[in-house]
Write a protein that holds these residues in place. Structure first.
Motif, PDB file in Angstrom:
ATOM      1  N   THR A   1     -31.123  12.126  -3.088  1.00 52.05           N
ATOM      2  CA  THR A   1     -30.229  12.179  -4.300  1.00 52.05           C
ATOM      3  C   THR A   1     -30.986  13.028  -5.363  1.00 52.05           C
ATOM      4  O   THR A   1     -32.015  12.861  -5.436  1.00 52.05           O
ATOM      5  CB  THR A   1     -29.706  10.697  -4.611  1.00 52.05           C
TER       6      THR A   1
ATOM      7  N   GLU B   1     -20.792  23.021   0.671  1.00 51.95           N
ATOM      8  CA  GLU B   1     -19.557  22.373   0.850  1.00 51.95           C
ATOM      9  C   GLU B   1     -18.395  22.781   0.114  1.00 51.95           C
ATOM     10  O   GLU B   1     -17.307  23.371   0.554  1.00 51.95           O
ATOM     11  CB  GLU B   1     -19.577  21.079   0.791  1.00 51.95           C
TER      12      GLU B   1
ATOM     13  N   MET C   1     -19.794  21.151  -5.822  1.00 49.44           N
ATOM     14  CA  MET C   1     -21.269  20.552  -5.332  1.00 49.44           C
ATOM     15  C   MET C   1     -22.301  21.408  -5.128  1.00 49.44           C
ATOM     16  O   MET C   1     -23.516  20.971  -5.464  1.00 49.44           O
ATOM     17  CB  MET C   1     -20.705  20.225  -3.655  1.00 49.44           C
TER      18      MET C   1
ATOM     19  N   ASN D   1     -24.434  13.573  -2.939  1.00 56.39           N
ATOM     20  CA  ASN D   1     -23.765  12.252  -2.140  1.00 56.39           C
ATOM     21  C   ASN D   1     -24.327  12.386  -0.930  1.00 56.39           C
ATOM     22  O   ASN D   1     -23.282  12.580  -0.172  1.00 56.39           O
ATOM     23  CB  ASN D   1     -22.282  12.237  -2.809  1.00 56.39           C
TER      24      ASN D   1
ATOM     25  N   SER E   1     -24.305  10.383   1.707  1.00 53.52           N
ATOM     26  CA  SER E   1     -23.556   9.792   2.388  1.00 53.52           C
ATOM     27  C   SER E   1     -22.169  10.303   2.646  1.00 53.52           C
ATOM     28  O   SER E   1     -21.644   9.870   4.003  1.00 53.52           O
ATOM     29  CB  SER E   1     -23.103   8.228   1.858  1.00 53.52           C
ATOM     30  N   LYS E   2     -21.722  11.416   1.824  1.00 52.51           N
ATOM     31  CA  LYS E   2     -20.532  12.074   2.294  1.00 52.51           C
ATOM     32  C   LYS E   2     -20.794  13.469   2.758  1.00 52.51           C
ATOM     33  O   LYS E   2     -20.023  14.350   2.696  1.00 52.51           O
ATOM     34  CB  LYS E   2     -19.693  11.963   0.917  1.00 52.51           C
ATOM     35  N   ALA E   3     -22.087  13.712   2.577  1.00 52.14           N
ATOM     36  CA  ALA E   3     -22.421  14.934   3.278  1.00 52.14           C
ATOM     37  C   ALA E   3     -22.035  15.678   4.568  1.00 52.14           C
ATOM     38  O   ALA E   3     -21.794  14.862   5.449  1.00 52.14           O
ATOM     39  CB  ALA E   3     -24.094  15.173   3.339  1.00 52.14           C
ATOM     40  N   LEU E   4     -21.377  16.999   4.722  1.00 51.21           N
ATOM     41  CA  LEU E   4     -20.940  17.182   5.894  1.00 51.21           C
ATOM     42  C   LEU E   4     -21.879  17.428   6.994  1.00 51.21           C
ATOM     43  O   LEU E   4     -21.529  17.700   8.003  1.00 51.21           O
ATOM     44  CB  LEU E   4     -20.060  18.585   5.719  1.00 51.21           C
TER      45      LEU E   4
ATOM     46  N   HIS F   1     -28.599  16.561  -2.088  1.00 55.18           N
ATOM     47  CA  HIS F   1     -27.302  16.496  -1.884  1.00 55.18           C
ATOM     48  C   HIS F   1     -26.839  15.549  -2.849  1.00 55.18           C
ATOM     49  O   HIS F   1     -27.636  14.387  -3.235  1.00 55.18           O
ATOM     50  CB  HIS F   1     -26.766  15.957  -0.740  1.00 55.18           C
TER      51      HIS F   1
ATOM     52  N   GLY G   1     -26.845  14.282   6.158  1.00 60.51           N
ATOM     53  CA  GLY G   1     -26.866  13.697   4.946  1.00 60.51           C
ATOM     54  C   GLY G   1     -28.279  12.599   5.028  1.00 60.51           C
ATOM     55  O   GLY G   1     -28.698  12.329   3.924  1.00 60.51           O
TER      56      GLY G   1
END
Length: 364
Positions: free
Chosen positions: A323, A112, A116, A310, A312-315, A308, A318
């Motif tokens: 985590t 991303e 990250m 985060n 919940s905000k993965a493109l 990842h 997710g």
């Protein structure tokens, strides 16, 4: 057809046998195993008499017809000996194979941004995993979904490798991008949707780079192995087979069906190393630890796990990503399990002081 040469046969005699076999209209390949040398004849060998070949030299132990449609991929082709794929990385060579420690590949579904991917790579490195995965080019079911950042993401993967020394595994989707991907990737991934993209298989094989071949969404085992045969036929023996779940009729509880039975099945069919991807198979992070452990018990040579910072905000993907703290905890559990099944190492899968420091640094 394979010609098995007796142990301690002089090299000059092996070359003489190969010269004698060259009279046949078949491609001749010499496979050097740990204990024996095997000479493979690939092509129309139906007219070749095994008895006649046996008489070429007293140093020929056995002549065997390979019965499977996948010739070079077949376990018979190596006379029952598993192969290994050795991948050079900045941290040293890493070996995939049945008689080697478990290899863990981890990272986000897609790259991303620099912060990250470097942050994730540091966590992956700190836990003892050997490879960072991350998509620069992403095949998606919807044309409106995030497709990856492409070439710019490849440079970010290169940066992550410089920072951590991890090997890089990333997917190629198009022959036009193959050279760019191969320049950065230590292992080139061919995804499930491209498993039978035969042009891509041939050209990827010709690069000489190790290839990670994922099983197609609805592919049979034979179709999968025949796809691998394309790569080996292009002159590249360095193929790792990755099971990532196959399509079924139940989409309510898991994304796909993880076919763990494929591990013992493949052991009887092919010499190639095996990887299991429980993240794509289950589609939910809560199921990943259980299936990763089950894969080790089944005998996998390696695991691919999505991580990842985060989710919940993965493109992309997710819900199936762990985590960093969850990944660290899983790696600790995998350490003892791998050790129990004879696939552990003293250095792998441990949360070192560096890991703790890394998690603190990245704000986890």
């Amino acid at each position: 057809m394979i010609v098995v040469i007796k142990s301690q046969t002089p090299a000059s005699e092996i070359e003489r046998i190969i010269q004698e076999l060259s009279q046949y209209s078949a491609t001749i390949e010499k496979v050097i195993g740990k204990d024996k040398v095997v000479i493979g004849l690939v092509g129309d060998t139906s007219v070749i008499s095994p008895e006649h070949v046996q008489q070429i030299s007293p140093f020929i132990e056995q002549v065997v017809r390979v019965k499977q449609p996948f010739k070079r991929v077949s376990l018979e082709y190596r006379y029952g000996e598993p192969s290994e794929v050795v991948v050079p990385t900045p941290n040293g060579p890493v070996t995939f194979g049945q008689n080697h420690p478990l290899i863990v590949v981890a990272g986000p579904c897609s790259v991303e941004n620099e912060e990250m991917i470097v942050e994730t790579a540091q966590v992956v490195k700190a836990t003892g995993a050997q490879f960072l995965r991350g998509g620069a080019y992403k095949p998606r079911s919807s044309p409106y979904a995030f497709q990856g950042h492409g070439e710019s993401a490849l440079s970010l993967l290169a940066t992550a490798r410089e920072v951590t020394g991890l090997g890089i595994i990333t997917e190629v989707m198009d022959t036009a991008d193959l050279d760019k991907v191969a320049e950065v990737a230590d292992v080139v991934q061919i995804g499930a949707r491209n498993m039978q993209n035969f042009s891509l298989l041939k050209k990827a094989g010709a690069t000489g780079k190790p290839i990670l071949l994922k099983r197609g969404l609805s592919a049979t085992i034979e179709e999968w192995l025949m796809a691998a045969e394309y790569i080996l036929a292009a002159g590249n023996p360095n193929v790792i087979l990755c099971e990532r779940g196959i399509r079924s009729f139940d989409k309510q509880y898991t994304r796909n069906v993880l076919d763990l039975s494929v591990v013992p099945v493949l052991r009887g069919l092919t010499h190639l190393p095996i990887m299991i991807d429980p993240s794509h198979a289950t589609g939910y992070s809560k199921f990943v630890p259980t299936m990763a452990k089950a894969a080790i018990a089944a005998g996998t040579d390696s695991l691919m796990i999505e991580v990842h910072p985060n989710p919940s905000k993965a493109l992309s993907d997710g819900p199936q990503s762990l985590t960093p703290p969850d990944f660290v905890e899983l790696m600790q559990e995998l350490a003892s399990l791998a050790q129990f099944f004879g696939r552990g190492t003293k250095s792998a899968f441990t949360t070192t002081p560096f890991a703790t420091k890394t998690l603190s640094t990245v704000g986890v």
